[in-house]
Design an enzyme around this catalytic site. Structure first.
Site, mmCIF file in Angstrom:
data_model
loop_
_atom_site.group_PDB
_atom_site.id
_atom_site.type_symbol
_atom_site.label_atom_id
_atom_site.label_comp_id
_atom_site.label_asym_id
_atom_site.label_seq_id
_atom_site.Cartn_x
_atom_site.Cartn_y
_atom_site.Cartn_z
ATOM 1 N N HIS A 56 40.605 34.394 43.588
ATOM 2 C CA HIS A 56 39.514 34.715 44.504
ATOM 3 C C HIS A 56 38.207 34.108 44.002
ATOM 4 C CE1 HIS A 56 39.407 38.196 41.620
ATOM 5 N NE2 HIS A 56 38.170 37.769 41.551
HETATM 6 P P1 TYD Z 1 41.036 42.163 41.435
HETATM 7 O O1 TYD Z 1 39.580 41.913 41.259
HETATM 8 O O2 TYD Z 1 41.715 41.503 42.594
HETATM 9 O O3 TYD Z 1 41.814 41.787 40.097
HETATM 10 P P2 TYD Z 1 42.148 40.381 39.424
HETATM 11 O O4 TYD Z 1 41.084 39.413 39.849
HETATM 12 O O5 TYD Z 1 42.141 40.639 37.967
HETATM 13 O O6 TYD Z 1 43.500 39.937 39.859
HETATM 14 O O7 TYD Z 1 41.270 43.740 41.477
HETATM 15 C C1 TYD Z 1 42.558 44.287 41.447
HETATM 16 C C2 TYD Z 1 42.478 45.678 42.091
HETATM 17 O O8 TYD Z 1 41.638 46.542 41.323
HETATM 18 C C3 TYD Z 1 41.928 45.650 43.500
HETATM 19 O O9 TYD Z 1 42.679 46.576 44.277
HETATM 20 C C4 TYD Z 1 40.528 46.151 43.368
HETATM 21 C C5 TYD Z 1 40.561 47.025 42.133
HETATM 22 N N1 TYD Z 1 39.316 46.977 41.353
HETATM 23 C C6 TYD Z 1 38.466 48.062 41.355
HETATM 24 O O10 TYD Z 1 38.738 49.100 41.987
HETATM 25 N N2 TYD Z 1 37.304 48.006 40.622
HETATM 26 C C7 TYD Z 1 36.965 46.903 39.922
HETATM 27 O O11 TYD Z 1 35.896 46.881 39.258
HETATM 28 C C8 TYD Z 1 37.844 45.766 39.941
HETATM 29 C C9 TYD Z 1 37.527 44.526 39.173
HETATM 30 C C10 TYD Z 1 39.008 45.845 40.679
#
Ligand code: TYD
Length: 141
Positions: A56
């Site tokens: 992303h």
């Molecule tokens: P995501 O940012 O997509 O993780 P990565 O980039 O490491 O793959 O987040 C994964 C999940 O966690 C998504 O459902 C959102 C949640 N999340 C939170 O609730 N709070 C946060 O601060 C972060 C970073 C993610």
């Protein structure tokens, strides 16, 4: 969408205090170390070696990634160019500015990725579709 390119993502070395009596190292991130005020801290751990994270971009969020333990690769894309940065030193982290696509992969066993972020969690700040990301980058004057 911010016009930033992958060349705006930079490595930042955190000062290291090596103990004179061989008791290991201490690194400290103080308020002027990063070009943003830290509003959130989270960390990735127990990531399987064949898993990938990220996938992303952020519209406004600035982030600093630090491999507290182990190593992993960060693939950065700005819609035109891409580069891969390997993070493997607990006192050398990567500043990711807004408008950059990132993917994290190749986590070593026991790797821990600490993320310092410029804002609280906001799903509206994410762009999770790569084609949408590229289209938005291309349409930014
Ligand atoms: P995501 O940012 O997509 O993780 P990565 O980039 O490491 O793959 O987040 C994964 C999940 O966690 C998504 O459902 C959102 C949640 N999340 C939170 O609730 N709070 C946060 O601060 C972060 C970073 C993610």
């Amino acid at each position: 969408m911010k016009k930033n390119t992958i060349h705006s993502t930079t490595l930042i070395e955190i000062p290291k205090i090596t103990d004179k009596e061989g008791r290991g190292n201490l690194s400290v991130i103080e308020k002027d170390c990063l070009p943003f005020k830290i509003e959130r801290v989270y960390y990735l751990y127990d990531v399987p070696s064949d898993a990938y994270r990220g996938g992303h971009a952020h519209k406004n969020l600035k982030q600093f990634l630090l491999p507290l333990s182990g190593s992993f690769d960060v693939i950065l894309k700005d819609g035109e160019n891409s580069k891969t940065v390997t993070l493997n030193k607990p006192n050398k982290g990567l500043l990711i500015v807004p408008g950059i696509w990132r993917e994290l992969e190749n986590f070593s066993s026991g790797a821990v990725c600490l993320v310092l972020a410029s804002n609280v969690y906001d799903e509206n700040d994410y762009i999770r579709d790569f084609d949408t990301f590229v289209a938005q980058k291309m349409s930014t004057p």
